[in-house]
Design a protein around this motif. Structure first.
Motif: not given
Lengths: 315, 620
Positions: B214-230
């Motif tokens: 979900l983060s990879f799709l841009g639906l999870g953690s929002q910048p500047p915070q980042a998990d591995l997916g984003s």
């Protein structure tokens, strides 16, 4: 058999209704007022009220649901405000691309998964089994979107075997070979996880079957070991493999979202993500209902295949 | 617990997973105190630095941020989110499952219908719908992933709870006047916890993967915070120019999920009792042979078994199922092999054609000679061509021994066609005739039936027809009538006797009592604890059994019109063949046993009448 198919089709109706209820309720939980969202925060209260009335949003929730359901039945999925076109048109335009991608990936994962599982079981604890088991655990652990990116790097950028992305070439493409060249990498990347799961369960099912008495009977008759494995044992194991194929079809269909993003594949998944980011709610709603309905339909096909394979199921 | 850990680490991959995961978790925990660059400090002057650059071990990303620092902070976030999602899904799902399973009835019905509905959705789709409503964000992605996984837990835990809710201690608690809440908390929940923990440990990898998605799709953690997916999502646009920015977070996700999966598999396997006992091993096409030397041929006859030893090797234990058994079968003769279950009679029979399940079975000695040719250790193709053609088997339970999904006609024609290259039509014709030979009425129609459509007696007739398919010289019948009604038993026995005489078949007939021996067998051999204890012509053995065990076994059989005789059960249990006592194996159950019965080897003595006993019956 015909009666069984009919019975199965009828039993899908409550499931489909349940799906529409769940989707409707989820969407109804959206905070804020859709009319304000559409008109912007400078809209006058009168305009907001008028639009609410126009959209039917002043009705009680249950009436809204039935109006929406009635529209769905007539093929009216509403209008996408971001694209300004009917939702169903947009979905149908995109769905064939997703179907080609997910369908190919599904065939790949079913074939490769069963093949790997049977070989693994036939050579239990042998070198082939260990190698397959390791590859399988790697396969179910790798994020498909990361795998897709790495495939692009290796096969498209380094080796130049396949195009980087898209479904057809912009110049002079559009025929079947062109489609296959574009399809190979995304379909493979999409099938990897499901292949792993199917291989794993096929191995277990085969091991279970190979210990049964009727396998010993086949051997006692003098049947070739190859036929014992690929005939007698696999046929019986298919009874437990088929339902897994049904579940994995759902994973492949929805996992297409990631692969469509990575490979710029013009399918429903990418449409959904775009719609979510643009808060194009009707498009999301329609897309989710549509895909879920397709999945229910596919599961009926799986059940019928199961009944056809196993004469002990009362049809 | 120590056994569990030993089993877990015997699995090397699970151990590796535990170590890798341990290191990653430790790094994630230590991240705040490690001397790292700040993860969000941008520096446009040093964008896309390659790994191993000065001051940046893993290089920098598109904003010049240190990748190592972002990787560790991202890992921390991904682990925390994955773990939290697993915890939420596990707790909520378990609560729903416990309620549905414990209260049952309407509550159960309604809840489980709802759960089924949720499961009708393709997985990720439902998560997308939830994020669509809640809006993008890491917390919302967490909620979506947790909700999507609740049905899985609810369903599993419900199943376990239903099993517990009907146990005696729950009834006892209810009778003691305990309220539902108290019963749930003190009796049900403690039994559920291990199941929940195991289910969580096997799904936590999925949760991490899905939130990363979900983060990879841009639906999870929002910048500047980042998990591995984003991190991976942001790096995608620079995939071709700066691949290391994608590879670094991607490999980390792979490492985490893979080590979680390896560890989860290891835990599951270590807790599976079937794996512990080796019961999941698949039997090979022929029994394994580890034979030191071959005994010289001494018996004559069609089939001669010389000092056969077949064992089961399970872990460190050795079960001596067949211990130097010698038998011979002459053409056209019927030999009865009698013994209680576990005496080794079936294993003896299966050893002839290498059909003992292996692993764990091993033939460790002796010879089986068919017309002089030793079959032990014969190449697979030799054995295969003899199976069914020269020596055919009839097994005990025809429902389990016929293939459930093939029509009986196909099973019969297959038996013919593996040994003879005849046409389909010819094989079909012969199959119908075989069914007629075993007196199946309306054979031409029945041939298209599936095994489950026939009665037990009819199925066994099919089993016999299949054994006759290639006109074998020998039939080995392993308790062919045990699973049948008494009247059907008599019919099947009469049929076998007729066939034997009309086709001059030699039959090795295996049975667990003396009930039908007299009708059928020319000679009998009695087995106990893996050995032959007595052998001889049927009439003589029945009239004057020499071994005390044989005598007891004969007196177990009720006789029609035999009057009010007390049926004497044999006290005690048959011996465990991994711990056979010294001397006579029957001595512990024998009321005539003397001290020397429990010492040394007791030989099988005699020629036509053989007995393995120091104090045989009748000899004073």
């Amino acid at each position: 058999m015909g009666g069984y198919i009919l019975k199965r089709l009828l039993s899908a109706i409550p499931v489909l209704l349940g799906i529409t209820v769940i989707v409707f309720l989820i969407m109804a939980m959206i905070p804020g007022d859709p009319a304000t969202a559409i008109l912007g925060s400078y809209a006058t209260p009168e305009n907001v009220a008028r639009l609410n009335r126009h959209l039917g949003l002043d009705e009680p929730l249950w009436r809204q649901y039935f109006i929406w359901l009635g529209n769905l039945m007539q093929g009216d999925f509403g209008r996408s405000f971001a694209l300004n076109r009917p939702v169903l048109d947009e979905i149908l335009d995109r769905f064939s691309a997703t179907l080609i991608l997910a369908g190919t990936a599904f065939v790949l994962c079913a074939l490769m998964g069963i093949l790997a599982g049977v070989i693994s079981a036939a050579r239990q604890y042998g070198l082939a089994d260990k190698a397959i088991t390791f590859v399988v655990i790697l396969g179910i652990s790798v994020p498909s979107f990361f795998l897709g990116m790495m495939m692009i790097l290796l096969f498209a950028v380094q080796l130049r075997w396949f195009p980087v992305s898209g479904m057809y070439s912009i110049w002079g493409g559009g025929d079947l070979p062109d489609l296959i060249r574009h399809l190979t990498m995304p379909a493979l990347a999409l099938s990897v996880v499901a292949t792993g799961v199917i291989a794993r369960l096929s191995r277990g099912a085969m091991l279970e079957v190979l210990r049964q008495d009727f396998i010993r009977t086949a051997r006692a008759k003098g049947v070739h070991e190859r036929r014992v494995i690929w005939g007698h044992a696999l046929r019986a194991a298919m009874v437990s493999i088929i339902p897994v194929l049904g579940i994995q079809a759902g994973f492949v269909l929805s996992g297409a979202v990631y692969i469509e993003m990575v490979f710029q594949w013009p399918g429903v998944g990418r449409m959904l993500v775009d719609a979510i980011l643009k808060r194009d709610i009707l498009l999301v709603q329609g897309g989710v209902v549509f895909i879920a309905a397709c999945y229910v339909g596919f599961n009926i096909v799986v059940d019928v295949a199961q009944a056809w394979l196993d004469p002990r199921i009362k049809t | 617990m120590s056994l569990f850990l030993r089993l877990l680490f015997r699995n090397k991959l699970a151990g590796l997973g535990a170590v890798v995961l341990g290191v990653i978790v430790l790094l994630a925990l230590l991240t705040p105190i490690l001397p790292l660059h700040p993860p969000n400090a941008t520096n446009t002057a040093s964008r896309f630095l390659r790994p191993l650059s000065e001051g940046h071990l893993l290089g920098t990303d598109h904003l010049g941020r240190d990748l190592l620092s972002r990787l560790l902070w991202g890992t921390r976030l991904s682990l925390a989110v994955g773990f939290a999602a697993a915890l939420v899904a596990g707790l909520v799902g378990a609560a729903i499952g416990v309620m549905a399973g414990y209260f049952g009835g309407r509550t159960d019905n309604v809840t489980m219908r709802g759960v089924d509905m949720l499961m009708a959705f393709p997985y990720i789709l439902l998560a997308l719908a939830i994020v669509a409503v809640l809006g993008p964000g890491l917390l919302n992605a967490l909620i979506a992933v947790a909700v999507v996984n609740i049905p899985f837990f609810a369903r599993n835990i419900r199943g376990v709870t239903v099993g517990i809710a009907h146990r005696e201690f729950i009834d006892a608690a209810k009778l003691a006047g305990m309220g539902h809440t108290r019963i749930l908390l003190t009796e049900v929940v403690p039994n559920i916890v291990p199941v929940v923990v195991i289910a969580m440990s096997t799904t936590i990898g999925w949760m991490i993967l899905e939130t990363a998605g979900l983060s990879f799709l841009g639906l999870g953690s929002q910048p500047p915070q980042a998990d591995l997916g984003s991190m991976l999502g942001e790096a995608r646009s620079a995939l071709i120019t700066a691949p290391h920015t994608s590879i670094v977070p991607g490999v980390m996700i792979l490492l985490i999920v893979m080590s979680v999966n390896l560890l989860g598999d290891g835990i599951r396997d270590a807790l599976d009792p079937r794996l512990r006992s080796g019961a999941l091993a698949r039997p090979m096409a022929t029994t394994r042979v580890e034979r030191a030397q071959t005994p010289a041929p001494k018996g004559e006859g069609l089939l001669s078994i010389d000092e056969l030893e077949t064992q089961f090797h399970v872990g460190p234990r050795v079960y001596k199922a067949v211990n130097k058994v010698s038998l011979e079968l002459r053409p056209g003769e019927c030999l009865g092999l009698i013994g209680e279950s576990g005496s080794g009679k079936s294993v003896t029979a299966l050893s002839v054609m290498g059909l003992v399940a292996s692993p764990p079975g091993v033939i460790t000695g002796g010879a089986v000679r068919l017309e002089g040719q030793d079959l032990i250790g014969a190449p697979y193709e030799v054995l295969r061509s003899l199976r069914g053609r020269k020596v055919a088997y009839i097994f005990q339970d025809p429902l389990a021994t016929l293939h459930p999904l093939y029509r009986i006609g196909d099973q019969l024609t297959e038996a013919i066609r593996v040994h003879e290259p005849v046409s389909h039509a010819e094989a079909h014709r012969r199959a119908v005739r075989l069914l007629e030979d075993v007196r199946i009425p309306n054979a031409a129609a029945r041939i298209n039936a599936f095994p489950h459509e026939l009665s037990g007696g009819m199925r066994q007739r099919v089993g016999i027809a299949m054994a006759l398919a290639n006109d074998p010289d020998i039939i080995i019948a392993d308790e062919p009538t045990t699973a049948l009604d008494v009247t059907v038993q008599a019919q099947i026995l009469a049929l076998l006797d007729d066939l034997r005489r009309s086709r001059s078949l030699a039959i090795l007939f295996i049975m667990h009592d003396f009930g039908v021996v007299g009708q059928l067998c020319d000679r009998v051999a009695v087995m106990y604890g893996g050995r032959i204890v007595e052998a001889g012509p049927t009439a003589e053995v029945l009239a004057a059994p020499a071994h005390p065990y044989t005598k007891r076994l004969i007196s177990c059989v009720p006789e029609l019109g035999g009057g009010r005789r007390v049926l004497a059960a044999i006290p005690g249990l048959p011996p465990a063949v991994d711990r056979l006592p010294d001397g006579c194996a029957f001595a512990p159950r024998c009321d005539k046993a003397q001290p020397d019965c429990r010492r040394g080897e007791i030989e099988l003595e005699g020629r036509a009448r053989k007995v393995r006993c120091l104090y045989p019956e009748g000899a004073s």
